[in-house]
Design an enzyme around this catalytic site. Structure first.
Site, short mmCIF file in Angstrom:
data_model
loop_
_atom_site.label_atom_id
_atom_site.label_comp_id
_atom_site.label_asym_id
_atom_site.label_seq_id
_atom_site.Cartn_x
_atom_site.Cartn_y
_atom_site.Cartn_z
N GLU A 189 -25.47 33.90 16.60
CA GLU A 189 -25.26 33.74 15.24
C GLU A 189 -25.16 32.27 14.82
O GLU A 189 -24.54 31.90 14.13
CB GLU A 189 -24.15 34.38 15.01
CG GLU A 189 -23.96 35.99 15.15
CD GLU A 189 -22.75 36.71 14.99
OE1 GLU A 189 -21.48 36.03 14.45
OE2 GLU A 189 -22.64 38.05 15.31
N ASP A 231 -24.50 49.92 15.21
CA ASP A 231 -23.60 51.11 14.49
C ASP A 231 -24.06 51.20 13.17
O ASP A 231 -24.63 50.21 12.36
CB ASP A 231 -22.27 50.77 14.82
CG ASP A 231 -21.65 49.28 14.10
OD1 ASP A 231 -22.68 48.61 13.51
OD2 ASP A 231 -20.65 48.90 14.47
N GLU A 234 -26.08 45.78 19.19
CA GLU A 234 -24.74 46.07 18.62
C GLU A 234 -25.00 47.06 17.57
O GLU A 234 -24.15 47.19 16.61
CB GLU A 234 -24.09 44.63 18.04
CG GLU A 234 -24.00 43.61 18.95
CD GLU A 234 -23.26 42.45 18.31
OE1 GLU A 234 -22.68 42.46 17.45
OE2 GLU A 234 -23.32 41.23 19.08
N HIS A 279 -26.24 46.15 12.65
CA HIS A 279 -24.84 46.60 11.99
C HIS A 279 -25.46 47.14 10.59
O HIS A 279 -25.65 46.32 9.69
CB HIS A 279 -23.93 45.50 11.99
CG HIS A 279 -23.37 45.13 13.34
ND1 HIS A 279 -22.56 46.07 14.17
CD2 HIS A 279 -23.32 43.99 13.87
CE1 HIS A 279 -22.38 45.39 15.22
NE2 HIS A 279 -22.59 44.11 15.06
N ASN A 287 -29.28 36.15 19.91
CA ASN A 287 -28.56 37.46 19.39
C ASN A 287 -28.23 36.93 18.17
O ASN A 287 -27.35 36.10 17.64
CB ASN A 287 -27.47 37.73 20.42
CG ASN A 287 -26.83 39.19 19.78
OD1 ASN A 287 -27.92 40.05 19.68
ND2 ASN A 287 -25.51 39.31 19.64
O1 9MR Z 1 -16.18 44.11 17.89
C1 9MR Z 1 -15.81 42.75 18.17
C2 9MR Z 1 -14.22 42.98 17.53
O2 9MR Z 1 -13.65 43.67 18.44
C3 9MR Z 1 -13.70 41.35 17.49
O3 9MR Z 1 -12.50 41.53 16.85
C4 9MR Z 1 -14.75 40.43 16.53
C5 9MR Z 1 -14.05 39.15 16.45
O4 9MR Z 1 -15.38 38.32 15.94
O5 9MR Z 1 -16.00 40.71 17.35
C6 9MR Z 1 -16.52 41.81 17.07
O6 9MR Z 1 -17.75 41.91 17.86
C7 9MR Z 1 -18.89 41.22 17.03
C8 9MR Z 1 -19.80 40.60 18.12
O7 9MR Z 1 -19.20 39.87 19.20
C9 9MR Z 1 -20.90 39.73 17.52
N1 9MR Z 1 -21.39 40.20 16.50
C10 9MR Z 1 -20.54 40.96 15.28
C11 9MR Z 1 -19.73 41.88 16.09
C12 9MR Z 1 -18.70 42.49 15.17
O8 9MR Z 1 -18.06 41.62 14.32
#
Ligand code: 9MR
Length: 444
Positions: free
Chosen positions: A156, A266, A264, A235, A199
């Site tokens: 990101e 969903d 990722e 997402h 990513n």
């Molecule tokens: O799913 C993850 C969640 O449990 C955490 O609280 C969050 C914190 O930033 O991160 C989520 O996973 C993220 C991933 O690491 C990177 N892309 C976005 C995902 C969803 O927020």
């Protein structure tokens, strides 16, 4: 107990548990996401949280359906190096060893990211920050050297919107654009066997942000900066649906000479609309030869980072949703059928509930598709000389060979759309470690 049969004398020796586990993997081929994806030369993975591995339904669903795992939070900087040089790998190791014990791949997520970054990192001046970044990459990749199939090296790093600019972060602000290249070079040196990925999200269609990532990857390939893969988080929800040019966007990156992975996935929603979107994503990946695998961002809606949007393939009770059927069908699996919408449909999936030296209990879960059903039937085929000694929650009849039982509901024929029931049976192995094959589910 509906049926009791006379046990043949168990004459053969013990079947090694590992041989049985291996057989289970094969025999369930094409009835699960992982095996159907393997048939297409892809992995099918999920994000996993270490603290849920002790929940039996969670672990059973994970182990049955998925061939790759991504630690959801356990490999992030705040989890692995909360203080400078103080590395903690315990939770992530738990996931890695769970995966390794079951032949699953591991995606590493993520080495350099502006979020979930401990505050000590952002206080460092440039030279120190550079050293800390490279040390963090090297320590993590060395700890799991040879054990991670792909690493999200940088996550990101680009802004949303039309600017195509890099996102402000301690790395960007103090080290400049070159931090991404440096991170990839350090990563290659640390574990040359790992696939190195960039990513990001909102890069799933052709837009200003994905154009900027595309330009960076093109430049890296031209200059020999080590990059092997681009991850598309994917997402989606109603405000951000699957883009019409999703496949074309994956393809243009693949054409640069990198693998692409859906990392990722969903999709918020329910029923046929959600199922259709999932089907579109899976088909897009299959249509791009360098799309090497798909990871959904969690096993169950219960633990999704946005559980209110019910974005995953299994509901909070671990029942397979229409989206699951659509994914399985798109992967060419045999258990699908409920995702297309309309009509009575069901799926039947097998798992081994318990096993001992000369026997086991099998369990078959029947899940209604998009519509309610009033009856179902399926078959279970055993390998001789195994014999069923008992059946419960169902009525069984046998063919002439005694190896195939046709199973109908006893009291549990009516299921609401997406709802599940199960039946069980006990088998005497009689020396055979084979795993039963469950046939297609027919609904009325
Ligand atoms: O799913 C993850 C969640 O449990 C955490 O609280 C969050 C914190 O930033 O991160 C989520 O996973 C993220 C991933 O690491 C990177 N892309 C976005 C995902 C969803 O927020």
């Amino acid at each position: 107990m509906y049926l009791t049969r006379v046990l043949r004398a168990a004459t053969a020796g013990l079947v090694a548990a590992t041989a049985l586990a291996a057989a289970a993997h094969t025999a369930e081929a094409a009835d699960t996401l992982g095996s159907a994806a393997a048939g297409q030369g892809r992995y099918f993975g999920t994000a996993v949280a270490a603290n849920h591995l002790g929940e039996s339904d969670y672990a059973a669903t994970l182990d049955r359906e998925f061939t790759s795992v991504t630690p959801e939070n356990e490999m992030k900087w705040d989890a692995t190096e909360p203080t400078r040089g103080g590395f903690t790998f315990t939770s992530a190791d738990q996931i890695v060893s769970h995966a390794q014990g079951r032949g699953m791949d591991v995606r590493g997520h993520t080495l350099v990211w502006h979020s979930q970054l401990p505050s000590w990192v952002s206080t460092l001046a440039a030279a120190d920050l550079r050293a800390a970044m490279n040390d963090h990459i090297t320590q993590l990749m060395t700890h799991w050297k040879g054990e991670i199939h792909s690493w999200d090296v940088v996550n990101e790093a680009f802004q949303d919107g039309s600017s195509g600019a890099r996102r402000s972060s301690p790395f960007q602000d103090k080290l400049g654009d070159g931090f991404i290249e440096e991170a990839f070079r350090t990563a290659r040196a640390a574990d040359p066997a790992a696939e190195l990925c960039y990513n990001d999200y909102n890069t799933d269609g052709v837009n200003a942000k994905s154009d900027a990532v595309y330009a960076m990857v093109k430049d890296f390939k031209a200059r020999g900066v080590p990059i092997d893969c681009v991850g598309f988080q994917s997402h989606f929800n109603s405000a951000s649906p699957v883009p019409a040019d999703y496949q074309a966007n994956l393809q243009r990156f693949a054409d640069l000479g990198v693998d692409v992975q859906i990392t990722e996935l969903d999709i918020e929603g329910s029923g046929t609309a959600q199922a259709a979107s999932y089907g579109t994503v899976v088909k897009a990946c299959l249509a791009v030869s360098r799309c090497t695998g798909i990871t959904v961002w969690g096993v169950t809606d219960k633990y999704s980072w946005r559980s209110g949007g019910t974005p995953l393939l299994f509901d909070a009770d671990y029942a397979a949703k229409p989206a699951y059927d659509a994914v399985l069908a798109a992967l060419g699996g045999t258990g699908g059928g409920g995702g297309g919408g309309g009509g009575a449909a069901c799926t039947a999936t097998y798992s081994t509930d318990a096993q001992w030296n000369d026997g086991y209990n099998g369990k078959v879960t029947i899940t209604a598709g998009d519509s309610a059903i009033s009856g179902w039937t399926t078959t279970v085929t055993l390998t001789a000389p195994q014999q069923v000694t008992a059946v419960w929650n169902a009525t069984a009849t046998w063919d002439g060979s005694g190896n195939v039982m046709t199973v109908e509901p006893s009291w549990n024929g009516s299921l609401a759309a997406g709802a599940s029931t199960s039946f069980g049976f006990t088998v005497a192995k009689n020396g055979s470690g084979a795993v039963p094959a469950v046939g297609t589910c027919a609904a009325s």
